[in-house]
Design a protein around this motif. Structure first.
Motif, PDB file in Angstrom:
ATOM      1  N   GLY A   1      -7.169 -30.459  42.077  1.00  0.00           N
ATOM      2  CA  GLY A   1      -7.452 -31.266  41.248  1.00  0.00           C
ATOM      3  C   GLY A   1      -8.886 -31.643  41.200  1.00  0.00           C
ATOM      4  O   GLY A   1      -9.325 -32.884  40.587  1.00  0.00           O
ATOM      5  N   GLY A   2      -9.583 -30.794  41.698  1.00  0.00           N
ATOM      6  CA  GLY A   2     -11.367 -31.240  41.657  1.00  0.00           C
ATOM      7  C   GLY A   2     -11.662 -31.213  40.344  1.00  0.00           C
ATOM      8  O   GLY A   2     -11.136 -30.542  39.550  1.00  0.00           O
ATOM      9  N   ASP A   3     -12.721 -32.104  39.924  1.00  0.00           N
ATOM     10  CA  ASP A   3     -12.970 -32.373  38.567  1.00  0.00           C
ATOM     11  C   ASP A   3     -13.868 -31.088  38.163  1.00  0.00           C
ATOM     12  O   ASP A   3     -14.880 -31.058  38.663  1.00  0.00           O
ATOM     13  CB  ASP A   3     -14.077 -33.432  38.398  1.00  0.00           C
ATOM     14  CG  ASP A   3     -14.121 -34.177  36.909  1.00  0.00           C
ATOM     15  OD1 ASP A   3     -14.361 -33.311  36.090  1.00  0.00           O
ATOM     16  OD2 ASP A   3     -14.247 -35.249  36.661  1.00  0.00           O
ATOM     17  N   ALA A   4     -13.348 -30.313  37.258  1.00  0.00           N
ATOM     18  CA  ALA A   4     -13.783 -29.175  36.602  1.00  0.00           C
ATOM     19  C   ALA A   4     -15.179 -29.326  36.173  1.00  0.00           C
ATOM     20  O   ALA A   4     -16.135 -28.313  36.084  1.00  0.00           O
ATOM     21  CB  ALA A   4     -13.013 -28.283  35.731  1.00  0.00           C
ATOM     22  N   GLU A   5     -15.265 -30.355  35.433  1.00  0.00           N
ATOM     23  CA  GLU A   5     -16.354 -30.691  34.444  1.00  0.00           C
ATOM     24  C   GLU A   5     -17.668 -30.899  35.708  1.00  0.00           C
ATOM     25  O   GLU A   5     -18.964 -30.462  35.413  1.00  0.00           O
ATOM     26  CB  GLU A   5     -16.584 -31.839  33.525  1.00  0.00           C
ATOM     27  CG  GLU A   5     -15.688 -31.533  32.449  1.00  0.00           C
ATOM     28  CD  GLU A   5     -16.570 -30.380  31.621  1.00  0.00           C
ATOM     29  OE1 GLU A   5     -17.594 -30.516  31.359  1.00  0.00           O
ATOM     30  OE2 GLU A   5     -15.883 -29.508  31.258  1.00  0.00           O
TER      31      GLU A   5
ATOM     32  N   ILE B   1      -9.030 -19.403  50.998  1.00  0.00           N
ATOM     33  CA  ILE B   1      -9.857 -18.545  50.262  1.00  0.00           C
ATOM     34  C   ILE B   1      -9.552 -18.163  48.866  1.00  0.00           C
ATOM     35  O   ILE B   1     -10.345 -17.618  48.072  1.00  0.00           O
ATOM     36  CB  ILE B   1     -10.278 -17.021  51.144  1.00  0.00           C
ATOM     37  CG1 ILE B   1     -11.383 -16.326  50.762  1.00  0.00           C
ATOM     38  CG2 ILE B   1      -8.861 -16.366  51.225  1.00  0.00           C
ATOM     39  CD1 ILE B   1     -12.647 -17.092  51.089  1.00  0.00           C
ATOM     40  N   GLY B   2      -8.440 -18.251  48.665  1.00  0.00           N
ATOM     41  CA  GLY B   2      -7.611 -18.274  47.289  1.00  0.00           C
ATOM     42  C   GLY B   2      -8.391 -19.144  46.134  1.00  0.00           C
ATOM     43  O   GLY B   2      -8.327 -18.897  45.061  1.00  0.00           O
ATOM     44  N   GLY B   3      -8.962 -20.198  46.701  1.00  0.00           N
ATOM     45  CA  GLY B   3      -9.739 -21.089  45.883  1.00  0.00           C
ATOM     46  C   GLY B   3      -8.561 -22.426  45.624  1.00  0.00           C
ATOM     47  O   GLY B   3      -7.831 -22.536  46.311  1.00  0.00           O
ATOM     48  N   ALA B   4      -8.699 -23.026  44.654  1.00  0.00           N
ATOM     49  CA  ALA B   4      -8.139 -24.209  44.280  1.00  0.00           C
ATOM     50  C   ALA B   4      -7.919 -24.422  42.785  1.00  0.00           C
ATOM     51  O   ALA B   4      -8.944 -24.044  41.834  1.00  0.00           O
ATOM     52  CB  ALA B   4      -8.746 -25.541  44.823  1.00  0.00           C
TER      53      ALA B   4
ATOM     54  N   VAL C   1     -19.044 -32.597  47.487  1.00  0.00           N
ATOM     55  CA  VAL C   1     -17.357 -32.742  47.885  1.00  0.00           C
ATOM     56  C   VAL C   1     -16.778 -33.060  46.622  1.00  0.00           C
ATOM     57  O   VAL C   1     -17.100 -34.420  45.942  1.00  0.00           O
ATOM     58  CB  VAL C   1     -16.951 -33.413  49.001  1.00  0.00           C
ATOM     59  CG1 VAL C   1     -15.468 -33.560  49.338  1.00  0.00           C
ATOM     60  CG2 VAL C   1     -17.903 -33.064  50.222  1.00  0.00           C
ATOM     61  N   VAL C   2     -15.859 -32.232  46.129  1.00  0.00           N
ATOM     62  CA  VAL C   2     -15.134 -32.600  44.784  1.00  0.00           C
ATOM     63  C   VAL C   2     -13.790 -32.304  44.809  1.00  0.00           C
ATOM     64  O   VAL C   2     -13.210 -31.169  44.697  1.00  0.00           O
ATOM     65  CB  VAL C   2     -16.137 -31.869  43.515  1.00  0.00           C
ATOM     66  CG1 VAL C   2     -15.311 -32.317  42.269  1.00  0.00           C
ATOM     67  CG2 VAL C   2     -17.470 -32.113  43.404  1.00  0.00           C
ATOM     68  N   MET C   3     -13.144 -33.411  44.993  1.00  0.00           N
ATOM     69  CA  MET C   3     -11.554 -33.219  44.918  1.00  0.00           C
ATOM     70  C   MET C   3     -10.783 -34.337  44.433  1.00  0.00           C
ATOM     71  O   MET C   3     -11.338 -35.355  44.011  1.00  0.00           O
ATOM     72  CB  MET C   3     -10.980 -32.621  46.304  1.00  0.00           C
ATOM     73  CG  MET C   3     -11.366 -33.755  47.398  1.00  0.00           C
ATOM     74  SD  MET C   3     -10.993 -33.089  49.034  1.00  0.00           S
ATOM     75  CE  MET C   3     -11.734 -31.884  49.476  1.00  0.00           C
TER      76      MET C   3
ATOM     77  N   VAL D   1     -17.564 -37.406  44.622  1.00  0.00           N
ATOM     78  CA  VAL D   1     -16.979 -38.179  43.353  1.00  0.00           C
ATOM     79  C   VAL D   1     -16.269 -39.499  44.312  1.00  0.00           C
ATOM     80  O   VAL D   1     -15.738 -39.139  45.396  1.00  0.00           O
ATOM     81  CB  VAL D   1     -15.982 -37.159  42.675  1.00  0.00           C
ATOM     82  CG1 VAL D   1     -16.695 -36.344  41.850  1.00  0.00           C
ATOM     83  CG2 VAL D   1     -14.896 -36.647  43.605  1.00  0.00           C
ATOM     84  N   PRO D   2     -16.011 -40.543  43.669  1.00  0.00           N
ATOM     85  CA  PRO D   2     -15.215 -41.596  44.461  1.00  0.00           C
ATOM     86  C   PRO D   2     -14.025 -41.161  44.981  1.00  0.00           C
ATOM     87  O   PRO D   2     -13.479 -41.828  46.004  1.00  0.00           O
ATOM     88  CB  PRO D   2     -15.260 -42.687  43.357  1.00  0.00           C
ATOM     89  CG  PRO D   2     -16.411 -42.538  42.351  1.00  0.00           C
ATOM     90  CD  PRO D   2     -16.575 -40.729  42.346  1.00  0.00           C
ATOM     91  N   ALA D   3     -13.277 -40.171  44.368  1.00  0.00           N
ATOM     92  CA  ALA D   3     -11.860 -39.959  44.730  1.00  0.00           C
ATOM     93  C   ALA D   3     -11.937 -39.489  46.273  1.00  0.00           C
ATOM     94  O   ALA D   3     -10.810 -39.390  47.076  1.00  0.00           O
ATOM     95  CB  ALA D   3     -11.454 -38.896  43.763  1.00  0.00           C
TER      96      ALA D   3
END
Ligand code: HDD
Length: 697
Positions: free
Chosen positions: A556-560, A583-586, A613-615, A646-648
């Motif tokens: 759910g990390g913000d792609a932009e 390791i497969g990513g997110a 940190v972006v999630m 990000v605030p999340a």
């Protein structure tokens, strides 16, 4: 059922040779049919000594090791070239200093001093910075360190210094560290080391990367012009990427995470085509300056401040190729301070004179033959002609009839080959004609006796943050000494350098009162001013170029936002690595899946210069009890790193204990591009040092 071929090869995936070029042979060139099964009497029978293939394989393996270097055992070598930017014929006749634009091939080996070959890269230690220039007039080796001064003034003390620094002989530890009684006992009884002690207790000995270190030739050398005129010179390497170190707590963690941190960094940068560069600078001065200067220019425990004699840049070193084989090149390279070319000469520095013996001598032990110059990494890339011959492993014995001189051969149609070479007074090396006189004696010149003035200058030239790091380092190291008298003697030295520093260390050690000053060999010659060039922080790069951003992403990390951070970092010459719970990513907010470079516990924040940190909030809740995730955030905070968020991420930052402590080193990048650019801009100062002065209750 496996067939007979698979059985004999020990299983699947064995590939047959594709052609003649691919066929395995013995060292004698005999084609080999099977090197996985020792010849035996029947499938379960005794192994036969007759098997010359097996015996050759084992024999060679048994002899693979050579003695590791007695110091600087752990090192990392890379190829490159030196390009001259400014000719200096007025100072030196050396060809390498006379043709602007000329590229001279080089081999540089970085190293730590005390640790063995397998020790961790981020030990608190001096770094070796040795460069072999394959010039047209033979090899010139500049065998320096990342610190411009040394512990001792006379080479005869070197075995004592190194014995004291290395593991204690009875117990064989500690490895790769000076935090023990023997080292501090020796240096506290050798006041000449005090300037170097200030340097090694600074962050210089925990560099972030080889790419962000200075290098120094240390000694005063001579440059000699075509006319035979001499100037003194000190050599400096200035990294184009600026200086940077880590903090001590980070170093301890990096060593656990990746003992190969520095060599991996160099390998990666070169493989990525991001070639590290250093400018070569010279401080040139004459006999008059040497006479007037407060300190003896032959004393390797002293610098000449850049503010007194400016560093003139004359060329650039570019490291652009990793080795093909570590042993053949990095391990076998043999540096010798005695390797100088016409136009460069030694000075009477007693440390340098002793080194000139030691380096040649040690190669015989390590490489096993006086023919170590025949090994390709050590061989000059210019013609080599002499009457030396034979010995173990001789590869290039001279041709022709004459192997002695004088000789009267040479009247055939190939006279030069037949009679051999002749010395050339006009082009050959000539020692500078310095006057030498004086009685034979074992003594130290009085001009070497001021052990504290420059130590003090180094200390007062540091920013408050760096001064605190030094006090902490001294406290840490001395706290590892069991003997209280050694701790106290060291504080007795520090009092000559700075009473405030001495008090801080005494407090750190829990001393109830300040010990007496150790009697000084002489009063300070002078009260030196600050030298800003001595601070790392004052000489930071101001940009994120060559640095690494670690972005911790989860579902759910913000792609932009992630894209904006990547663009900002890479657009400023930085490198980006993605860290994720798997390791497969997110899967990101836009439904795309982003692969990870590291799983979170393999990519802690200590691996990066700055982090993000972006999630989603859901992920932040999910990972807020995950220890590696908490450490990622908490360590970034503790190591004064810039953090984009990000605030999340609030739930994770709360359990990491940083949410209520966020300062200007934390940047909310949820708005995208501009915020990401602002963040990378701030990262130009590398760390948010103000955070270190805030005390958490
Ligand atoms: Fe040394 C290796 C640098 C003093 C004796 N030294 C060595 C290396 C570096 C230095 C960078 C590693 C070279 C490589 O990568 O192979 N050493 C220094 C500096 C010194 C210094 C900057 C002081 C200004 N060294 C020094 C003294 C002695 C030695 C006073 C002995 C009297 N050094 C050696 C050695 C080594 C060495 C034993 C070990 C392996 C080698 O030489 O090739 O000869």
């Amino acid at each position: 059922m496996p067939n007979e071929f698979e059985l004999s090869k020990g299983g699947a995936n064995h590939q047959k040779p594709k052609g003649d070029d691919d066929i395995m042979t013995t060292a004698q060139g005999h084609p080999v049919a099977d090197d996985q099964n020792w010849l035996s009497a029947g499938p379960r029978g005794a192994q036969l000594l007759e098997d010359h293939i097996a015996r050759e394989k084992i024999f060679h393996f048994d002899h693979e090791r050579i003695p590791e270097r007695v110091v600087h055992a752990r090192g990392y070598g890379v190829h490159g070239h030196f390009e001259l930017k400014k000719a200096i014929p007025e100072y030196s006749r050396a060809a390498i200093f006379n043709e602007v634009g000329e590229k001279t091939p080089t081999f540089t080996r970085f190293s730590t001093v005390a640790g063995n070959k397998g020790s961790p890269d981020l030990a608190r230690d001096v770094r070796g910075f040795a460069t072999k220039f394959y010039t047209k007039e033979g090899n010139w080796d500049l065998v320096g360190n990342n610190i411009p001064v040394f512990f001792i003034q006379d080479a005869i003390k070197f075995p004592d210094l190194i014995h004291a620094a290395k593991p204690a002989p009875d117990r064989g530890f500690p490895q790769a560290q000076t935090a023990h009684d023997n080292f501090w006992d020796f240096v506290s009884l050798s006041p000449e080391s005090m300037n170097m002690i200030m340097w090694i207790m600074s962050d210089r000995t925990i560099p972030r990367s080889f790419r962000f270190m200075e290098g120094f030739g240390v000694h005063t050398f001579r440059l000699v012009s075509e006319k035979g005129e001499s100037h003194f010179v000190k050599f400096h390497w200035k990294p184009k990427l600026g200086l940077q170190s880590v903090v001590w707590n980070e170093a301890l963690k990096v060593n656990g995470m990746d003992p190969d941190f520095h060599r991996r960094d160099m390998w990666d940068a070169i493989e990525a085509g991001d070639f590290p560069q250093w400018d070569l600078g010279i401080q040139v001065f004459d006999e008059n300056f040497a006479e007037q200067f407060e300190f003896d220019v032959l004393d390797a425990t002293k610098i000449i401040p850049e503010e007194r004699v400016p560093v003139e840049i004359i060329g650039t070193l570019t490291l652009d190729a990793n080795v093909d084989n570590f042993f053949a090149e990095t391990e076998q390279v043999a540096f010798c301070t005695q390797n100088i070319v016409p136009g460069i000469d030694h000075s009477d520095d007693p440390l340098l004179q002793g080194r000139n013996f030691s380096y040649l001598d040690t190669q015989l032990k390590r490489l096993g033959s006086p023919n170590f110059t025949h090994i390709p990494i050590n061989a000059p890339k210019c013609p080599v002609r002499h009457f030396q011959q034979d010995g173990h492993m001789a590869m290039t014995n001279p041709k022709g009839r004459a192997n002695y001189e004088p000789n009267s051969w040479g009247d055939t149609n190939n006279p030069i080959e037949q009679r051999g070479p002749r010395a050339c007074p006009t082009r050959g090396f000539e020692s500078y004609r310095a006057e030498v006189s004086g009685p034979k004696m074992r003594t130290r010149s009085e001009t070497f006796a001021d052990h504290y003035s420059q130590a003090r200058q180094f200390y007062i030239s540091q920013t408050p943050v760096e001064q605190t790091h030094m006090a902490n380092a001294l406290t840490f190291e001395l706290s590892k000494c069991d003997r209280a008298d050694i701790r106290e003697r060291m504080v007795g030295h520090l009092r000559h350098i700075d009473e405030g520093l001495a008090q801080e260390v005494a407090d750190g050690l829990g001393l109830l009162e300040l010990p007496d000053k150790v009697p000084a060999a002489r009063d300070p010659i002078t009260d030196l001013p600050e030298s800003p060039a001595l601070s790392i922080i004052r000489n930071g790069p101001g940009s994120f170029r060559g640095r690494k951003l670690g972005i911790y992403i989860a579902e759910g990390g913000d792609a932009e936002v992630i894209k904006a951070l990547k663009n900002a970092a890479e657009g400023n010459g930085g490198i980006v690595e993605i860290v994720a719970p798997h390791i497969g990513g997110a899967k990101l907010s836009d439904g795309s899946t982003m692969a990870a470079d590291e799983k979170i516990d393999g990519g802690p924040s200590v691996a990066y210069d700055a982090v993000a940190v972006v999630m989603s909030e859901r992920s932040a809740r999910r990972y807020n009890t995950d220890k590696p995730s908490i450490d990622f955030v908490n360590d970034a905070f503790a190591h004064a790193k810039f953090v984009a968020y990000v605030p999340a991420v609030q739930p994770l930052f709360e359990t990491a204990g940083v949410w209520d402590w966020m300062d200007d080193g934390f940047v909310d990048v949820s708005t995208g591009k501009d915020a990401a650019n602002d963040f990378i801009g701030r990262c130009g100062s590398l760390r948010f040092w103000d955070r270190e002065s805030v005390k958490q209750d």
